[in-house]
Write an enzyme that holds these catalytic residues in place. Sequence first.
Site, PDB file in Angstrom:
ATOM      1  N   PHE A   1       4.649 -12.453   5.323  1.00  0.00           N
ATOM      2  CA  PHE A   1       3.480 -12.240   6.761  1.00  0.00           C
ATOM      3  C   PHE A   1       4.181 -12.900   8.257  1.00  0.00           C
ATOM      4  O   PHE A   1       3.622 -12.823   9.129  1.00  0.00           O
ATOM      5  CB  PHE A   1       2.296 -12.717   6.392  1.00  0.00           C
ATOM      6  CG  PHE A   1       1.691 -12.628   4.924  1.00  0.00           C
ATOM      7  CD1 PHE A   1       1.530 -11.708   4.837  1.00  0.00           C
ATOM      8  CD2 PHE A   1       1.211 -14.274   4.641  1.00  0.00           C
ATOM      9  CE1 PHE A   1       0.729 -10.956   3.188  1.00  0.00           C
ATOM     10  CE2 PHE A   1       1.299 -13.605   2.838  1.00  0.00           C
ATOM     11  CZ  PHE A   1       0.410 -12.798   2.261  1.00  0.00           C
TER      12      PHE A   1
ATOM     13  N   GLY B   1       7.455   2.746   8.885  1.00  0.00           N
ATOM     14  CA  GLY B   1       6.410   1.616   8.344  1.00  0.00           C
ATOM     15  C   GLY B   1       5.531   1.548   8.746  1.00  0.00           C
ATOM     16  O   GLY B   1       4.231   2.182   8.768  1.00  0.00           O
TER      17      GLY B   1
ATOM     18  N   ARG C   1       7.136   9.657   5.239  1.00  0.00           N
ATOM     19  CA  ARG C   1       6.190   9.837   3.608  1.00  0.00           C
ATOM     20  C   ARG C   1       6.027   8.481   3.428  1.00  0.00           C
ATOM     21  O   ARG C   1       5.961   7.537   3.913  1.00  0.00           O
ATOM     22  CB  ARG C   1       7.605  10.116   3.418  1.00  0.00           C
ATOM     23  CG  ARG C   1       7.973  10.579   2.163  1.00  0.00           C
ATOM     24  CD  ARG C   1       9.285  11.255   1.260  1.00  0.00           C
ATOM     25  NE  ARG C   1       9.367  10.434  -0.191  1.00  0.00           N
ATOM     26  CZ  ARG C   1      10.083  10.576  -0.405  1.00  0.00           C
ATOM     27  NH1 ARG C   1      11.677  10.260  -0.317  1.00  0.00           N
ATOM     28  NH2 ARG C   1      10.068  10.578  -1.962  1.00  0.00           N
TER      29      ARG C   1
ATOM     30  N   THR D   1       1.772   0.739  -3.948  1.00  0.00           N
ATOM     31  CA  THR D   1       1.877  -0.415  -2.913  1.00  0.00           C
ATOM     32  C   THR D   1       2.009  -0.424  -1.971  1.00  0.00           C
ATOM     33  O   THR D   1       1.214  -1.315  -0.618  1.00  0.00           O
ATOM     34  CB  THR D   1       3.734  -0.877  -3.395  1.00  0.00           C
ATOM     35  OG1 THR D   1       4.354   0.577  -3.496  1.00  0.00           O
ATOM     36  CG2 THR D   1       3.938  -2.020  -4.799  1.00  0.00           C
TER      37      THR D   1
ATOM     38  N   GLN E   1      -0.308  -2.476   0.025  1.00  0.00           N
ATOM     39  CA  GLN E   1      -0.273  -3.176   1.526  1.00  0.00           C
ATOM     40  C   GLN E   1      -0.914  -3.147   2.496  1.00  0.00           C
ATOM     41  O   GLN E   1      -1.371  -4.175   3.113  1.00  0.00           O
ATOM     42  CB  GLN E   1       1.264  -2.216   1.814  1.00  0.00           C
ATOM     43  CG  GLN E   1       2.532  -3.079   1.756  1.00  0.00           C
ATOM     44  CD  GLN E   1       2.401  -4.268   1.661  1.00  0.00           C
ATOM     45  OE1 GLN E   1       3.026  -4.734   3.136  1.00  0.00           O
ATOM     46  NE2 GLN E   1       2.240  -5.564   1.142  1.00  0.00           N
TER      47      GLN E   1
ATOM     48  N   THR F   1       5.878  -7.282  -0.898  1.00  0.00           N
ATOM     49  CA  THR F   1       5.266  -5.883  -0.056  1.00  0.00           C
ATOM     50  C   THR F   1       5.390  -4.639  -1.060  1.00  0.00           C
ATOM     51  O   THR F   1       4.784  -3.618  -0.912  1.00  0.00           O
ATOM     52  CB  THR F   1       6.454  -5.863   1.361  1.00  0.00           C
ATOM     53  OG1 THR F   1       7.526  -5.808   0.526  1.00  0.00           O
ATOM     54  CG2 THR F   1       5.819  -6.881   1.594  1.00  0.00           C
TER      55      THR F   1
ATOM     56  N   GLU G   1       2.157  -3.299   8.736  1.00  0.00           N
ATOM     57  CA  GLU G   1       1.821  -4.232   9.480  1.00  0.00           C
ATOM     58  C   GLU G   1       0.573  -3.519   9.809  1.00  0.00           C
ATOM     59  O   GLU G   1      -0.526  -3.983  10.628  1.00  0.00           O
ATOM     60  CB  GLU G   1       2.601  -4.776  10.632  1.00  0.00           C
ATOM     61  CG  GLU G   1       3.989  -5.880   9.907  1.00  0.00           C
ATOM     62  CD  GLU G   1       4.722  -6.026  10.453  1.00  0.00           C
ATOM     63  OE1 GLU G   1       4.357  -6.659  11.630  1.00  0.00           O
ATOM     64  OE2 GLU G   1       6.027  -5.654  11.045  1.00  0.00           O
TER      65      GLU G   1
ATOM     66  N   ASN H   1       5.685   5.225  -1.914  1.00  0.00           N
ATOM     67  CA  ASN H   1       5.275   4.593  -3.582  1.00  0.00           C
ATOM     68  C   ASN H   1       3.712   4.220  -3.243  1.00  0.00           C
ATOM     69  O   ASN H   1       3.437   3.260  -2.940  1.00  0.00           O
ATOM     70  CB  ASN H   1       5.683   3.525  -3.501  1.00  0.00           C
ATOM     71  CG  ASN H   1       5.113   3.000  -5.011  1.00  0.00           C
ATOM     72  OD1 ASN H   1       4.568   2.674  -5.689  1.00  0.00           O
ATOM     73  ND2 ASN H   1       6.076   1.589  -5.879  1.00  0.00           N
ATOM     74  N   PRO H   2       3.235   5.410  -3.941  1.00  0.00           N
ATOM     75  CA  PRO H   2       1.477   5.598  -3.093  1.00  0.00           C
ATOM     76  C   PRO H   2       0.820   3.928  -2.993  1.00  0.00           C
ATOM     77  O   PRO H   2       0.036   4.299  -2.755  1.00  0.00           O
ATOM     78  CB  PRO H   2       0.815   6.150  -3.564  1.00  0.00           C
ATOM     79  CG  PRO H   2       2.096   7.540  -3.874  1.00  0.00           C
ATOM     80  CD  PRO H   2       3.326   6.307  -4.275  1.00  0.00           C
TER      81      PRO H   2
HETATM   82 MO1  MOS Z   1       6.451  -9.170  10.103  1.00  0.00          MO
HETATM   83  S1  MOS Z   1       5.336 -10.433  11.533  1.00  0.00           S
HETATM   84  O1  MOS Z   1       7.387  -8.496  11.590  1.00  0.00           O
HETATM   85  O2  MOS Z   1       7.613 -10.487   9.943  1.00  0.00           O
END
Ligand code: MOS
Length: 734
Positions: free
Chosen positions: A239, A695, A622, A628, A632, A465, A698, A625-626
Amino acid sequence: MTARPDAPLKVTGRARYALDNTADGGVGEVGTAYGYLLLSTVAGGELAAMDVDAVRAAPGVLGVYTPFEPLTLHPVDSVLLGPMWLPLQDKDVRYHGQPIGFVVAETFEQARDAAALAEVTYHERPTATSFSDGIDSAVDAQPAARQVPPSLTVLSDGVESIEDALAASDVTVDATYETAPQNHAALEPHSALAVWADGLLTVYTGNQASHLVAADLASALGLPAEAVHVDNPVVGGAFGGKATSMPAVLASAAARALGRPVKAALTREQVFTATANRPATMQRVALGARRDGGLVAVRHDSWSATTRDLGFVEPTSHGTSREWYSTENLAISQKAVPLDMPPATFMRAPGEAPGSFALESAVDELADALGMDPVALRRRNSSMAPAGEDLQWSSKHLDECFDIGAARFGWADRTPGGRAEGDWLVGMGTATAMFPGLRFPATVGVTLHADDTAAVATAGADPCTGLLGVLRTVGAESLDVAPERVSPRLGDSRLPPGGLSGGSTATASAGSATMVAASTAIEQLLALAASAGGPFHGHEVGYARGSVHALDAPDREPMTFGEVLAATGRTSLAATGSTAPGEETTKHSFGSWGAQFCEVRVHRLTREVRVSRLLGVFDAGRIINPQTARGQLMGGMIWGVSAALHEGIEFDADGRVSNHDLADYLLPVNADIPDVDVRFVEHPDTLLSDLGARGLGEIGIVGVAAAVANAVHNATGIRVRRIPIRIEDLLAAG
Ligand code: MOS
């Protein structure tokens, strides 16, 4: 085919986390020793003396290291973190819970018990350990990970100041918001096993990028990079908190000093101070709009708690108000509040997560002041590009996220005052989510084997992740073979340098490098097949479905890559591929976007808040992998609920963390979390990389705390501007 290649190992308990490893080879008869960190018990000052005679004399003790008798370490300028503070190198005490000693013994218990015998005296100095203590010494500071000055002002022609723009607005809101400090609280505490053999160091330690941690360790120990091997095939959560590993540094240096393998781990309590946290923030947001909802002025000033050396400044203003809305006038600033507190660092959506609580609460307050629907207000002001820049978003489908989300969530049923169901007050809230679309340089290796399997490997890490699965999926797709035939590998610093898990970059970075590596491998395979001595000598060759075929002899039977390798007497063929952000970054801005929806139920009398529904609709390019990806995003959304209702480090008056365990540091449990609905709108972003993925690691957390607070306001009429929201906040005002 499982979406997570590592799942069978994990669910059967066979995955080897750092401390599950044992030292073997090259260490003779000497067994593993155990290290324990000794931490400071004052918030600021200088170590006057450390009497460790009793520690040394305690049973099983092998080594005692302190700033008075340190382990030798060399300065580290970390790729990820910049100049690193290293333990035991000076006598300065900067916070309560700082590492000041390392005791190594035959067993963990012996080391721990011996450490308790140390008698430490300090020259204490006055300290500031709360936000209010430090606010008067706040200074302008560059926000972390943003190559920008602390403040930015963009005004329309003829406008003198942001205050003038706000004053000229039909409707304004102006409020101050606060967010609590948080700890990453990864299930696997920071830990390491360091083993030396023949001058080479192997360190088993969970992290976010094995190759970068290996480089930092090599610097700290004064070794050439190739003398350090870092191993982390599985990582129990990171994290943002595992860009470095304090136990790895100490265990490695002590192992060298003692000539024995050394294991070291932080206790759960120590994780709260001997690593780094998300800092507390205070943010003032003022918004000015015309009657039709068009934003005239956005002002966002942020204060972030930092160490005295102004280490890490949470980029709350820059991460949100800088980019999310189009406004005629913008002024943002970042200030650091220096305190005698544990250091801060990156944590999932650094900047965006706490920043969005302030901005997205303020937008909700503005909607209220305008009498406008919160979704309509957000759509009305959605940005085409970051303010003051000409770089339009490469791909932004936030409106679609809101459309789908509003329909799915039944947003149309929301009424301005919420509704009551028995003793429960029910409200709905929404918020925008955004996280920049980034990628980092990455190199990935693809190896074709004669048994018709392939390996895809990069150093990095998969801290749960799903990157391992991404490597398999993209590798299989690029080689045009079934995923079962592709073995992904991660978490070994000897592999090609890539796959850093940070900044939500891993999929776009390592994924696009995998595509390059695979096509290079195919080119080499074709050259081999058509070479003198190759099975397709004299033919024009092509590649499809894992096989080489003759373009000029369609009737000829294709040969699998394994067969081609076998026919040429090879067992394997290896290629690497590299990608790095390039020209595209000067032509567009990149970001993933999302619409968060939340329903809460607040008890009329007890004021208990329950989140009853949660929906996030995300535009992250895109989706590779739906399964995972959903994991996330769901995890991030749950953390957003946690930020809103549960989580916060508490410091007592002398700067000691008073809730440094998982009983008192509140995290949601299953009973706190409803079904979480996660949806994607899939628009591949091929301007960011050929893979089309942006991405999503996050963005899930972003906006959720505001959506919860906005829902609480809808249900109760009470606006809480500080998270976590407590029952008291709703009793006092109710
Ligand atoms: Mo993550 S908070 O971008 O290591």
